[in-house]
Design a protein around this motif. Structure first.
Motif, PDB file in Angstrom:
ATOM      1  N   GLU A 214      40.785  12.736 -42.571  1.00 27.63           N
ATOM      2  CA  GLU A 214      40.181  11.415 -42.685  1.00 27.63           C
ATOM      3  C   GLU A 214      38.670  11.556 -42.534  1.00 27.63           C
ATOM      4  O   GLU A 214      38.193  12.207 -41.601  1.00 27.63           O
ATOM      5  CB  GLU A 214      40.733  10.464 -41.629  1.00 27.63           C
ATOM      6  N   ILE A 215      37.941  10.940 -43.447  1.00 26.04           N
ATOM      7  CA  ILE A 215      36.484  10.996 -43.436  1.00 26.04           C
ATOM      8  C   ILE A 215      35.961   9.572 -43.467  1.00 26.04           C
ATOM      9  O   ILE A 215      36.266   8.803 -44.387  1.00 26.04           O
ATOM     10  CB  ILE A 215      35.942  11.793 -44.640  1.00 26.04           C
ATOM     11  N   ARG A 216      35.185   9.200 -42.461  1.00 25.05           N
ATOM     12  CA  ARG A 216      34.717   7.834 -42.322  1.00 25.05           C
ATOM     13  C   ARG A 216      33.197   7.788 -42.129  1.00 25.05           C
ATOM     14  O   ARG A 216      32.638   8.557 -41.349  1.00 25.05           O
ATOM     15  CB  ARG A 216      35.385   7.166 -41.118  1.00 25.05           C
ATOM     16  N   ALA A 217      32.562   6.856 -42.830  1.00 23.12           N
ATOM     17  CA  ALA A 217      31.153   6.552 -42.603  1.00 23.12           C
ATOM     18  C   ALA A 217      31.076   5.314 -41.721  1.00 23.12           C
ATOM     19  O   ALA A 217      31.768   4.317 -41.966  1.00 23.12           O
ATOM     20  CB  ALA A 217      30.444   6.316 -43.928  1.00 23.12           C
ATOM     21  N   VAL A 218      30.252   5.372 -40.697  1.00 19.95           N
ATOM     22  CA  VAL A 218      30.251   4.341 -39.657  1.00 19.95           C
ATOM     23  C   VAL A 218      29.358   3.164 -40.061  1.00 19.95           C
ATOM     24  O   VAL A 218      28.152   3.326 -40.282  1.00 19.95           O
ATOM     25  CB  VAL A 218      29.788   4.931 -38.312  1.00 19.95           C
ATOM     26  N   SER A 219      29.970   1.987 -40.141  1.00 18.05           N
ATOM     27  CA  SER A 219      29.251   0.773 -40.523  1.00 18.05           C
ATOM     28  C   SER A 219      28.952  -0.140 -39.349  1.00 18.05           C
ATOM     29  O   SER A 219      28.084  -1.019 -39.452  1.00 18.05           O
ATOM     30  CB  SER A 219      30.065  -0.005 -41.561  1.00 18.05           C
ATOM     31  N   ASN A 220      29.675   0.028 -38.258  1.00 19.19           N
ATOM     32  CA  ASN A 220      29.523  -0.875 -37.109  1.00 19.19           C
ATOM     33  C   ASN A 220      30.044  -0.193 -35.857  1.00 19.19           C
ATOM     34  O   ASN A 220      30.748   0.828 -35.938  1.00 19.19           O
ATOM     35  CB  ASN A 220      30.297  -2.177 -37.344  1.00 19.19           C
ATOM     36  N   ALA A 221      29.698  -0.754 -34.732  1.00 18.55           N
ATOM     37  CA  ALA A 221      30.181  -0.238 -33.454  1.00 18.55           C
ATOM     38  C   ALA A 221      31.540  -0.839 -33.133  1.00 18.55           C
ATOM     39  O   ALA A 221      31.792  -2.018 -33.392  1.00 18.55           O
ATOM     40  CB  ALA A 221      29.194  -0.568 -32.343  1.00 18.55           C
ATOM     41  N   VAL A 222      32.431  -0.030 -32.574  1.00 14.29           N
ATOM     42  CA  VAL A 222      33.707  -0.546 -32.081  1.00 14.29           C
ATOM     43  C   VAL A 222      33.430  -1.393 -30.851  1.00 14.29           C
ATOM     44  O   VAL A 222      32.795  -0.940 -29.896  1.00 14.29           O
ATOM     45  CB  VAL A 222      34.667   0.610 -31.723  1.00 14.29           C
ATOM     46  N   GLY A 223      33.896  -2.639 -30.888  1.00 11.88           N
ATOM     47  CA  GLY A 223      33.655  -3.544 -29.772  1.00 11.88           C
ATOM     48  C   GLY A 223      33.443  -4.959 -30.266  1.00 11.88           C
ATOM     49  O   GLY A 223      33.983  -5.336 -31.310  1.00 11.88           O
ATOM     50  N   PRO A 224      32.664  -5.754 -29.536  1.00 13.33           N
ATOM     51  CA  PRO A 224      32.438  -7.138 -29.938  1.00 13.33           C
ATOM     52  C   PRO A 224      31.923  -7.237 -31.373  1.00 13.33           C
ATOM     53  O   PRO A 224      31.044  -6.463 -31.777  1.00 13.33           O
ATOM     54  CB  PRO A 224      31.389  -7.635 -28.927  1.00 13.33           C
ATOM     55  N   ARG A 225      32.485  -8.171 -32.130  1.00 19.39           N
ATOM     56  CA  ARG A 225      32.121  -8.309 -33.538  1.00 19.39           C
ATOM     57  C   ARG A 225      30.748  -8.977 -33.656  1.00 19.39           C
ATOM     58  O   ARG A 225      30.575 -10.146 -33.325  1.00 19.39           O
ATOM     59  CB  ARG A 225      33.174  -9.113 -34.285  1.00 19.39           C
ATOM     60  N   ASP A 226      29.787  -8.201 -34.154  1.00 17.08           N
ATOM     61  CA  ASP A 226      28.419  -8.688 -34.356  1.00 17.08           C
ATOM     62  C   ASP A 226      28.056  -8.410 -35.805  1.00 17.08           C
ATOM     63  O   ASP A 226      27.481  -7.367 -36.124  1.00 17.08           O
ATOM     64  CB  ASP A 226      27.471  -7.989 -33.383  1.00 17.08           C
ATOM     65  N   GLU A 234      24.516   0.882 -45.715  1.00 21.94           N
ATOM     66  CA  GLU A 234      24.132   2.214 -45.236  1.00 21.94           C
ATOM     67  C   GLU A 234      25.358   3.126 -45.136  1.00 21.94           C
ATOM     68  O   GLU A 234      25.303   4.311 -45.487  1.00 21.94           O
ATOM     69  CB  GLU A 234      23.456   2.086 -43.876  1.00 21.94           C
ATOM     70  N   ALA A 235      26.473   2.567 -44.669  1.00 21.66           N
ATOM     71  CA  ALA A 235      27.692   3.364 -44.550  1.00 21.66           C
ATOM     72  C   ALA A 235      28.230   3.761 -45.921  1.00 21.66           C
ATOM     73  O   ALA A 235      28.673   4.901 -46.119  1.00 21.66           O
ATOM     74  CB  ALA A 235      28.750   2.582 -43.780  1.00 21.66           C
ATOM     75  N   LEU A 236      28.203   2.852 -46.873  1.00 20.47           N
ATOM     76  CA  LEU A 236      28.670   3.195 -48.223  1.00 20.47           C
ATOM     77  C   LEU A 236      27.784   4.264 -48.855  1.00 20.47           C
ATOM     78  O   LEU A 236      28.279   5.138 -49.582  1.00 20.47           O
ATOM     79  CB  LEU A 236      28.707   1.945 -49.099  1.00 20.47           C
ATOM     80  N   HIS A 237      26.495   4.213 -48.571  1.00 23.04           N
ATOM     81  CA  HIS A 237      25.602   5.272 -49.064  1.00 23.04           C
ATOM     82  C   HIS A 237      25.961   6.615 -48.427  1.00 23.04           C
ATOM     83  O   HIS A 237      25.987   7.651 -49.119  1.00 23.04           O
ATOM     84  CB  HIS A 237      24.147   4.928 -48.747  1.00 23.04           C
ATOM     85  N   ALA A 238      26.248   6.609 -47.122  1.00 17.85           N
ATOM     86  CA  ALA A 238      26.654   7.845 -46.450  1.00 17.85           C
ATOM     87  C   ALA A 238      27.960   8.377 -47.026  1.00 17.85           C
ATOM     88  O   ALA A 238      28.146   9.593 -47.176  1.00 17.85           O
ATOM     89  CB  ALA A 238      26.796   7.605 -44.949  1.00 17.85           C
ATOM     90  N   LEU A 239      28.876   7.467 -47.352  1.00 12.21           N
ATOM     91  CA  LEU A 239      30.146   7.880 -47.956  1.00 12.21           C
ATOM     92  C   LEU A 239      29.912   8.513 -49.322  1.00 12.21           C
ATOM     93  O   LEU A 239      30.515   9.545 -49.656  1.00 12.21           O
ATOM     94  CB  LEU A 239      31.058   6.655 -48.085  1.00 12.21           C
ATOM     95  N   ARG A 240      29.040   7.923 -50.100  1.00 13.17           N
ATOM     96  CA  ARG A 240      28.717   8.494 -51.418  1.00 13.17           C
ATOM     97  C   ARG A 240      28.075   9.877 -51.275  1.00 13.17           C
ATOM     98  O   ARG A 240      28.438  10.814 -51.995  1.00 13.17           O
ATOM     99  CB  ARG A 240      27.776   7.548 -52.169  1.00 13.17           C
ATOM    100  N   HIS A 241      27.140  10.001 -50.342  1.00 11.85           N
ATOM    101  CA  HIS A 241      26.478  11.288 -50.124  1.00 11.85           C
ATOM    102  C   HIS A 241      27.487  12.351 -49.692  1.00 11.85           C
ATOM    103  O   HIS A 241      27.454  13.497 -50.170  1.00 11.85           O
ATOM    104  CB  HIS A 241      25.393  11.122 -49.059  1.00 11.85           C
ATOM    105  N   THR A 242      28.394  11.984 -48.813  1.00 15.81           N
ATOM    106  CA  THR A 242      29.414  12.925 -48.357  1.00 15.81           C
ATOM    107  C   THR A 242      30.317  13.354 -49.500  1.00 15.81           C
ATOM    108  O   THR A 242      30.666  14.530 -49.634  1.00 15.81           O
ATOM    109  CB  THR A 242      30.243  12.290 -47.231  1.00 15.81           C
ATOM    110  N   SER A 243      30.704  12.415 -50.346  1.00 13.14           N
ATOM    111  CA  SER A 243      31.508  12.740 -51.521  1.00 13.14           C
ATOM    112  C   SER A 243      30.780  13.721 -52.423  1.00 13.14           C
ATOM    113  O   SER A 243      31.372  14.685 -52.938  1.00 13.14           O
ATOM    114  CB  SER A 243      31.830  11.454 -52.280  1.00 13.14           C
TER     115      SER A 243
END
Length: 257
Positions: A214-226, A234-243
């Motif tokens: 499993e490969i995940r790009a982090v878009s938010n912190a686990v915890g209270p929804r903000d 930014e996370a989708l860009h990181a996912l594209r770069h990793t691909s």
């Protein structure tokens, strides 16, 4: 012989980022039963790699069914394994964006699973939570071979991409409070990310004898929804770069099928 990989995402935006990063041009679209569509990428005429990208749906049940459909299609149509392994894929990848446990997995970074964990598959008791393993009804963890995670991490390190290797938790209800985040972190030491699909993909892959990561790009912190703090772009860009990085390295180094 061709290196064959199946990459499964939850939603189309994630699949778009993965497909764009592969750099293999427009995919061939292959319809599957149930209204699913495989995006098939090849590096023709070299024929070194075949990468199928599948939008599998949100949550472990939907994506498990979708991944199983794709694997069954490959096995029954002979999308071309000659290894007798029961599947034509040398690797199955659950990919997408996710919440990261702070400070281990900062926003915009990439998490590579050391294990894919069903974090809420079990039972609450007066003495605490029991996993489905402890209940004697199945398994809740799919370990990922260290050689695979190590190679992926090495590629990310060489490219300067911030990353973490650790357990990725699969949940059916996304965490929305600090107490829940602390509970999960305490129950699963070293957990790096939380998403909703990895375990479903892993269960389907295991049924066909295919390795999974499993490969995940982090878009938010686990915890209270903000929502104001989310960094989905930014996370989708990181996912594209990793691909992009893996398509030129790890995906070409797998055992051909």
């Amino acid at each position: 012989m061709v290196h064959r990989i199946l990459i499964v995402t939850a939603v189309a935006a994630e699949a778009d980022s993965v497909s764009a990063g592969l750099g293999l041009g427009a995919p061939e679209l292959l319809p599957l039963p149930g209204g699913l569509v495989l995006r098939r990428h090849t590096d023709a005429p070299d024929d070194r790699v075949l990468i199928d990208v599948l939008v599998g749906g949100v949550g472990p049940a939907a994506v498990g069914a979708s991944t199983g459909t794709a694997l069954a299609y490959a096995a029954l149509t002979g999308t071309g394994s000659s290894t007798g392994s029961g599947t034509s894929y040398g690797l199955v990848v659950s990919a997408g964006i996710a919440g990261g446990f702070q400070p281990l997995a900062p926003l915009g970074s990439v998490v590579v699973s050391s294990a894919v964990v069903a974090a809420d598959l079990g039972a609450q008791t007066p003495d605490g939570y029991l996993t489905v393993d402890e209940l004697g009804f199945g398994r809740s963890v799919h370990p990922v071979p260290e050689a695979l995670t190590g190679r992926i991490a090495a590629v990310l390190e060489a490219a300067g991409r911030t990353h973490t290797v650790g357990p990725v938790l699969t949940v059916s209800t996304v965490t929305g409070t600090a107490d829940r985040a602390a509970e999960l972190a305490g129950r699963h030491p070293g957990a790096a990310a939380e998403a909703m699909e990895g375990f479903g993909v892993a269960e389907a892959a295991a049924a066909y004898g295919a390795p999974v990561v499993e490969i995940r790009a982090v878009s938010n912190a686990v915890g209270p929804r903000d929502r104001a703090a989310w960094r989905i772009g930014e996370a989708l860009h990181a996912l594209r770069h990793t691909s992009d990085l893996l398509s030129k390295t790890v995906f070409l180094e797998l055992e051909p099928s």
